[in-house]
Write a protein that holds these residues in place. Structure first.
Motif, PDB file in Angstrom:
ATOM      1  N   PHE A   1      63.044  79.815  24.166  1.00  0.00           N
ATOM      2  CA  PHE A   1      61.852  79.210  24.763  1.00  0.00           C
ATOM      3  C   PHE A   1      62.203  78.558  26.101  1.00  0.00           C
ATOM      4  O   PHE A   1      63.237  77.908  26.246  1.00  0.00           O
TER       5      PHE A   1
ATOM      6  N   PHE B   1      52.924  70.142  21.832  1.00  0.00           N
ATOM      7  CA  PHE B   1      54.241  70.778  21.908  1.00  0.00           C
ATOM      8  C   PHE B   1      55.176  70.260  20.819  1.00  0.00           C
ATOM      9  O   PHE B   1      55.703  71.035  20.016  1.00  0.00           O
TER      10      PHE B   1
ATOM     11  N   SER C   1      52.767  76.495  28.499  1.00  0.00           N
ATOM     12  CA  SER C   1      52.475  77.539  29.484  1.00  0.00           C
ATOM     13  C   SER C   1      51.313  78.415  29.044  1.00  0.00           C
ATOM     14  O   SER C   1      50.869  79.284  29.798  1.00  0.00           O
ATOM     15  N   ASP C   2      50.818  78.191  27.834  1.00  0.00           N
ATOM     16  CA  ASP C   2      49.751  79.009  27.247  1.00  0.00           C
ATOM     17  C   ASP C   2      48.399  78.354  27.499  1.00  0.00           C
ATOM     18  O   ASP C   2      48.169  77.218  27.064  1.00  0.00           O
TER      19      ASP C   2
ATOM     20  N   TYR D   1      57.280  67.850  28.985  1.00  0.00           N
ATOM     21  CA  TYR D   1      58.414  68.432  28.254  1.00  0.00           C
ATOM     22  C   TYR D   1      59.583  67.451  28.115  1.00  0.00           C
ATOM     23  O   TYR D   1      60.690  67.862  27.758  1.00  0.00           O
TER      24      TYR D   1
ATOM     25  N   SER E   1      53.113  76.229  23.146  1.00  0.00           N
ATOM     26  CA  SER E   1      53.683  76.327  24.487  1.00  0.00           C
ATOM     27  C   SER E   1      52.748  75.706  25.503  1.00  0.00           C
ATOM     28  O   SER E   1      51.530  75.954  25.498  1.00  0.00           O
TER      29      SER E   1
END
Length: 210
Positions: free
Chosen positions: A83, A116, A124-125, A10, A122
């Motif tokens: 987000f 991303f 996190s998915d 990220y 995401s």
């Protein structure tokens, strides 16, 4: 000699560094690359992106400095500010992919960031890692199962601890390792030419002091 690439999926500057990383690893297939995830957005920093007022300005600077393109899907994902960037989840995903193809860790780390920052997916998915795995010719079911399993939680923690032991304070950091000696050769941003010069200097030093 081998390379240790400490990044955060990220981290926009890590995304901007992707082109340099790809070029260096392509030029030096003889150098093993260890990919270590950092913990940029964990604990109290795991909050909606609206809490980080610097992101748009930083992205503009990253584009200007590195040429990295931020996709429309990414811009839509973060547009309302809700987000949440969760570096622990991203580190688990990187670990799941790394487990599936250790020798391709650098390329897979780049692919995760593209998912991303280009495609607005995401990290996190679990489905994001299924997509990345499929595009890389890996077993998407196995990668997804690994992402949701307890071992990748341990792997994420181990990565954060490894980054701390390496005394990494920002991402990305590229380290050349020879024996017990760790030499940072890039921090934040560097061109392939700059890194080549640093690798050449280290190679000369290695030959002088094997």
């Amino acid at each position: 000699m081998r390379l240790v690439y400490v990044f955060d999926a990220y981290c926009g500057w890590s995304y901007g560094f992707s082109g340099t990383l790809r070029e260096i690893t392509g030029r030096h297939p003889e150098l093993p690359v260890e990919v270590v995830s950092g913990g940029l957005f964990v604990g109290p920093r795991r909050v909606p992106v609206r809490e980080f007022g610097f992101i748009k300005g930083a992205n503009a600077q990253i584009h200007e400095t590195t040429g990295a393109v931020f996709g429309d899907a990414y811009e839509r994902l973060i547009a309302d500010g809700s987000f949440v960037m969760d570096s622990e989840a991203a580190a688990r995903g990187v670990a799941a992919l790394r487990q599936a193809a250790p020798h391709r860790a650098a390329d897979l780390a780049i692919a995760v960031q593209n998912a991303f920052y280009l495609h607005g997916l995401s990290l996190s998915d679990p489905g994001t890692y299924r997509t990345v795995a499929a595009e890389a010719g890996l077993d998407g079911d196995a990668v997804t199962a690994a992402f949701t399993g307890p071992p990748t939680v341990d792997a994420a923690v181990a990565d954060f601890q490894r980054a701390a032991r390496l005394k990494v304070t920002g991402f990305p950091t590229l380290i050349a390792t020879h024996g017990e000696i760790n030499t940072p050769i890039a921090y934040g941003h560097a061109t392939p030419t700059q890194i080549e010069a640093r690798l050449a200097a280290l190679s000369v030093a290695e030959e002088a002091h094997p």
